[in-house]
Design a protein around this motif. Structure first.
Motif, PDB file in Angstrom:
ATOM      1  N   ALA B  73      71.727  -2.097  41.289  1.00 25.00           N
ATOM      2  CA  ALA B  73      71.238  -1.996  42.669  1.00 25.00           C
ATOM      3  C   ALA B  73      70.179  -3.051  42.937  1.00 25.00           C
ATOM      4  O   ALA B  73      70.132  -3.642  44.019  1.00 25.00           O
ATOM      5  CB  ALA B  73      70.680  -0.600  42.914  1.00 25.00           C
ATOM      6  N   LEU B  74      69.309  -3.314  41.941  1.00 31.00           N
ATOM      7  CA  LEU B  74      68.291  -4.358  42.101  1.00 31.00           C
ATOM      8  C   LEU B  74      68.951  -5.717  42.298  1.00 31.00           C
ATOM      9  O   LEU B  74      68.490  -6.527  43.112  1.00 31.00           O
ATOM     10  CB  LEU B  74      67.386  -4.398  40.872  1.00 31.00           C
ATOM     11  N   PHE B  77      70.141  -5.887  45.730  1.00 25.76           N
ATOM     12  CA  PHE B  77      69.000  -6.033  46.636  1.00 25.76           C
ATOM     13  C   PHE B  77      68.516  -7.477  46.671  1.00 25.76           C
ATOM     14  O   PHE B  77      68.182  -8.007  47.737  1.00 25.76           O
ATOM     15  CB  PHE B  77      67.877  -5.098  46.175  1.00 25.76           C
ATOM     16  N   LEU B  80      70.872  -9.585  48.642  1.00 26.36           N
ATOM     17  CA  LEU B  80      70.735  -9.201  50.057  1.00 26.36           C
ATOM     18  C   LEU B  80      69.467  -9.793  50.657  1.00 26.36           C
ATOM     19  O   LEU B  80      69.470 -10.288  51.798  1.00 26.36           O
ATOM     20  CB  LEU B  80      70.716  -7.679  50.155  1.00 26.36           C
ATOM     21  N   LEU B  81      68.374  -9.759  49.879  1.00 27.31           N
ATOM     22  CA  LEU B  81      67.106 -10.330  50.362  1.00 27.31           C
ATOM     23  C   LEU B  81      67.289 -11.806  50.680  1.00 27.31           C
ATOM     24  O   LEU B  81      66.841 -12.299  51.727  1.00 27.31           O
ATOM     25  CB  LEU B  81      66.037 -10.127  49.289  1.00 27.31           C
ATOM     26  N   GLY B 123      63.820 -13.015  45.720  1.00 24.94           N
ATOM     27  CA  GLY B 123      65.175 -12.478  45.807  1.00 24.94           C
ATOM     28  C   GLY B 123      66.033 -12.904  44.629  1.00 24.94           C
ATOM     29  O   GLY B 123      66.718 -12.096  44.004  1.00 24.94           O
TER      30      GLY B 123
END
Lengths: 100, 144, 131
Positions: B73-74, B77, B80-81, B123
């Motif tokens: 998930a990180l 993320f 996505l960032l 990110g």
């Protein structure tokens, strides 16, 4: 088979050494790779982005789109790794045994 | 699942070293503007600290620090960032990934690009951290 | 004279040697894991070639000096001739991380193959596939 692979290796080696004669000398400042845009990056990085490290500014700003693609590639590789091994775990019982 | 390595020396050294490795990783990530470093290198160092935990403390304890699902998930993320940081200047009238149009009050011009690079590096670091730990977790899991 | 030509170009011959070693690993070995190792050696040869391509020499007072790291130093100024080329560093920085991730995928595939056929040898796998 063995001789075929050795023949291919010799062929590739000859090709590479032939191609090597066209490359510029090591560390030549006039080489094409050192000419086109890379001097501009070094000249403008401080005034454009306040970042003295040219590698970081090229990585994240001038060529940010490229880096985005690379990050997506890494992410895809990680997801692919997870998916390949997940399938192995779930249908553990149905996998074909070689000697049965 | 990897098992715990039963040795006090390994455990103590691991427990002492890991916080320093993590602080050094944060330094490498945020110092990328002024020296060697950046998101990729810092992310890999951060992932290495978690891998050290997994190797020394074994799966059960180390998965409490960073569960495998959270790692993936990180990674998502982080990517996505990066993508959203590119999208925000588009909303504000610029082009994709043009940090000069980031709507951050009080900062302008080249400073804005500086901040944009920092966000993007964070990110990347999250993405690399998550994916490295995720690949390791999936590869070492014993077929049960 | 010959020695000078060699110091200017020996990097290319080293790269060719590494490329050939990697290619031999991929073509000549029958074990899939050894093929993977050959592939990694091949990749590393390409990385080293790019990083060597970034070097820049400049001449000051008749001596040949190396370019500095591509971090702009206020004392040196922004003359591009004094710094090495940042572009190959950027490309290879991302390529190394991508290569690690793709190696992970390759290892996952190898694990799956070994799970299914109890072997990583090409001939044994082909034999068991026919059964």
């Amino acid at each position: 088979m063995k001789w075929l692979s050795l023949f291919i290796l010799g062929l590739v080696m000859a090709l590479l050494i032939y191609a090597e004669t066209d490359l510029p000398d090591r560390g030549d400042p006039e080489a094409p790779a050192n000419q086109h845009v890379s001097p501009l990056y070094l000249e403008r990085t401080v005034e454009d982005t306040h970042t003295p490290n040219a590698v970081t500014s090229v990585l994240a700003d001038y060529r940010g789109y490229d880096t985005l693609g690379e990050t997506v590639v890494i992410f895809t590789a990680g997801i692919a790794c997870v998916l390949i091994l997940m399938r192995r775990r779930s249908d553990d019982n149905q996998i074909r045994k070689p000697n049965s | 699942m990897i098992t715990r390595y039963e040795s006090p020396i390994v455990e103590v050294v691991c427990r002492v070293i890991v916080p320093f490795v993590q602080v050094f990783a944060l330094y490498v990530i945020t110092h990328g503007h002024y020296g060697p470093g950046g998101g990729f290198q810092g992310g890999v160092i951060l992932a290495a600290s978690f891998l050290l935990l997994r190797l020394c403390l074994g799966g059960e304890l180390a998965h409490q620090k960073l569960p495998p699902r959270l790692a993936i998930a990180l990674g998502a993320f982080g990517v996505l960032l990066y993508g959203l940081t590119g999208l925000v200047p588009m909303m504000a009238g610029g082009q994709y990934l043009d940090y000069g149009h980031l709507p951050i009050p009080g900062v302008s011009g080249a400073e804005l690009r500086y901040v944009g690079i920092l966000i993007v590096e964070i990110g990347i670091a999250f993405g690399v951290l998550g994916i490295m730990v995720g690949i390791f977790d999936n590869l070492v899991e014993r077929q049960s | 004279m010959i020695l000078e030509a060699f110091t200017d170009r020996y990097v290319y011959f080293m790269t060719v040697a590494l490329l050939i070693i990697g290619l031999y690993g991929m073509l000549g070995k029958r074990n899939l894991l050894k093929k993977l190792i050959g592939m990694i050696v091949f990749q590393t040869a390409v990385f080293l070639f790019f990083i060597e391509g970034a070097t820049k020499f400049f001449i000051e007072n008749g001596t040949k000096l190396r370019g500095s790291v591509p971090v702009i130093d206020p004392q040196l100024g922004t003359d591009p001739a004094l710094y090495v080329n940042p572009l190959p560093h950027v490309l290879i920085l991302t390529a190394i991380v991508v290569s690690v991730a793709t190696t992970g995928v390759a290892l996952a595939l190898l694990l799956t193959i070994h799970r299914g056929y109890q072997s990583l040898d090409e001939k044994v796998i082909l034999e068991r596939m026919r059964q």
